[in-house]
Design a protein around this motif. Structure first.
Motif, mmCIF file in Angstrom:
data_model
loop_
_atom_site.group_PDB
_atom_site.id
_atom_site.type_symbol
_atom_site.label_atom_id
_atom_site.label_comp_id
_atom_site.label_asym_id
_atom_site.label_seq_id
_atom_site.Cartn_x
_atom_site.Cartn_y
_atom_site.Cartn_z
ATOM 1 N N ASP A 194 0.828 -1.211 0.000
ATOM 2 C CA ASP A 194 0.000 0.000 0.000
ATOM 3 C C ASP A 194 0.859 1.257 0.000
ATOM 4 O O ASP A 194 0.565 2.225 -0.698
ATOM 5 C CB ASP A 194 -0.939 0.017 1.216
ATOM 6 C CG ASP A 194 -2.059 -1.021 1.077
ATOM 7 O OD1 ASP A 194 -2.276 -1.502 -0.054
ATOM 8 O OD2 ASP A 194 -2.687 -1.359 2.096
ATOM 9 N N ARG A 239 2.253 1.670 -3.427
ATOM 10 C CA ARG A 239 1.228 2.141 -4.367
ATOM 11 C C ARG A 239 1.038 3.648 -4.227
ATOM 12 O O ARG A 239 0.956 4.375 -5.218
ATOM 13 C CB ARG A 239 -0.092 1.411 -4.101
ATOM 14 C CG ARG A 239 -1.004 1.395 -5.295
ATOM 15 C CD ARG A 239 -2.292 0.655 -5.030
ATOM 16 N NE ARG A 239 -2.116 -0.778 -4.918
ATOM 17 C CZ ARG A 239 -2.356 -1.474 -3.814
ATOM 18 N NH1 ARG A 239 -2.757 -0.869 -2.720
ATOM 19 N NH2 ARG A 239 -2.200 -2.773 -3.803
ATOM 20 N N SER A 245 -6.769 7.011 -6.275
ATOM 21 C CA SER A 245 -6.257 5.763 -5.715
ATOM 22 C C SER A 245 -7.312 4.658 -5.796
ATOM 23 O O SER A 245 -7.030 3.538 -6.228
ATOM 24 C CB SER A 245 -5.840 6.015 -4.270
ATOM 25 O OG SER A 245 -5.018 4.985 -3.837
ATOM 26 N N GLN A 259 -7.068 1.339 -8.255
ATOM 27 C CA GLN A 259 -7.035 0.017 -7.622
ATOM 28 C C GLN A 259 -8.196 -0.861 -8.052
ATOM 29 O O GLN A 259 -8.014 -2.037 -8.355
ATOM 30 C CB GLN A 259 -7.077 0.179 -6.100
ATOM 31 C CG GLN A 259 -5.725 0.073 -5.477
ATOM 32 C CD GLN A 259 -5.848 -0.156 -3.982
ATOM 33 O OE1 GLN A 259 -6.171 -1.246 -3.535
ATOM 34 N NE2 GLN A 259 -5.596 0.866 -3.201
ATOM 35 N N THR A 316 -7.926 -1.970 -11.696
ATOM 36 C CA THR A 316 -6.903 -3.008 -11.875
ATOM 37 C C THR A 316 -7.356 -4.344 -11.272
ATOM 38 O O THR A 316 -7.249 -5.398 -11.902
ATOM 39 C CB THR A 316 -5.580 -2.564 -11.214
ATOM 40 O OG1 THR A 316 -5.198 -1.322 -11.788
ATOM 41 C CG2 THR A 316 -4.483 -3.586 -11.446
#
Length: 231
Positions: free
Chosen positions: A124, A127, A148, A152, A155
């Motif tokens: 995290d 990322r 974000s 996420q 994906t």
């Protein structure tokens, strides 16, 4: 502290990985792992104090190997760092690693109490660093709301797609990766060619962050308690 018998530690981890895929975390006993390697149970405990620490070390090794592959492709071609290339490359590399796939899919049967690995926290942080660096260098759009969350979930859907419906099982993996790249490119990256200097700077900055992560993992893998690794 590393153990002098690293080769034996790797054999233990190899056996643990195979058994984990076959039986799931709850059913695998240290006895099973020792038997598969042809050593006594006590010898396994010389490397890791308990089963949970052993499996944490296994997942650290998986993550380190996977990250090394990504680093290799960035070194070969810095533009691999662009979100659409990085995310689709990771997608393909991750699919070669059944343990990482199971962890990503939150396979509770397989991982039991290992679900909340310390690895998650580091992923995290990484990322967040990735997004922040991309934004700072203008390689990702700044007008995407809840960036974000959007990145996420967009994906993760590709990793979970097969588990939701049999309809898409026939699509070859490379084709799925191309669809993912297209989605990320068109939805999240600014139009036009990316600035070559920005790409080079981001590649250098993120490579060093990834190298740091890998060396932390590598230190932890062979420690008696991987979560309290030196460094």
């Amino acid at each position: 502290m590393s153990h002098p018998n690293r080769e034996r530690a790797d054999r233990i981890l190899d056996a643990a990985g195979e058994l984990l895929l076959r039986m799931g975390y709850r059913k695998v006993a240290v006895d099973d792992i020792a038997r598969a390697v042809g050593i006594g149970k006590g010898t396994v405990y010389l490397h890791w104090r308990n089963k949970e620490l052993l499996f944490q070390a296994l997942m650290m090794r998986e993550s380190a190997d996977l990250t090394d592959e990504i680093l290799g492709s960035i070194k070969a071609e810095p533009a691999t760092i662009l979100p659409h290339r990085m995310i689709s490359a990771s997608f393909l590399i991750t699919h070669q690693r059944p343990l990482v796939m199971a962890m990503l899919r939150g396979n509770a049967d397989m991982f039991g109490s290992l679900g909340d690995l310390a690895l998650r926290e580091q992923q995290d942080q990484l990322r967040a660093r990735f997004e922040e660096t991309m934004l700072r260098h203008g390689l990702i759009r700044s007008d995407v709301p809840n960036l974000s969350y959007a990145l996420q979930t967009a994906t993760l859907g590709f990793y979970l797609g097969d588990t939701l419906s049999a309809e898409f099982e026939g699509i070859p993996l490379a084709e799925k990766a191309a669809v993912l790249a297209h989605l990320i490119r068109t939805a999240f990256e600014p139009a036009g060619e990316p600035d070559a200097l920005a790409v080079a700077e981001v590649a250098a900055e993120l490579s060093s962050a990834l190298e740091e992560l890998v060396s932390g993992y590598r230190n932890g893998i062979y420690a008696h308690d991987p979560t309290k690794a030196p460094g």
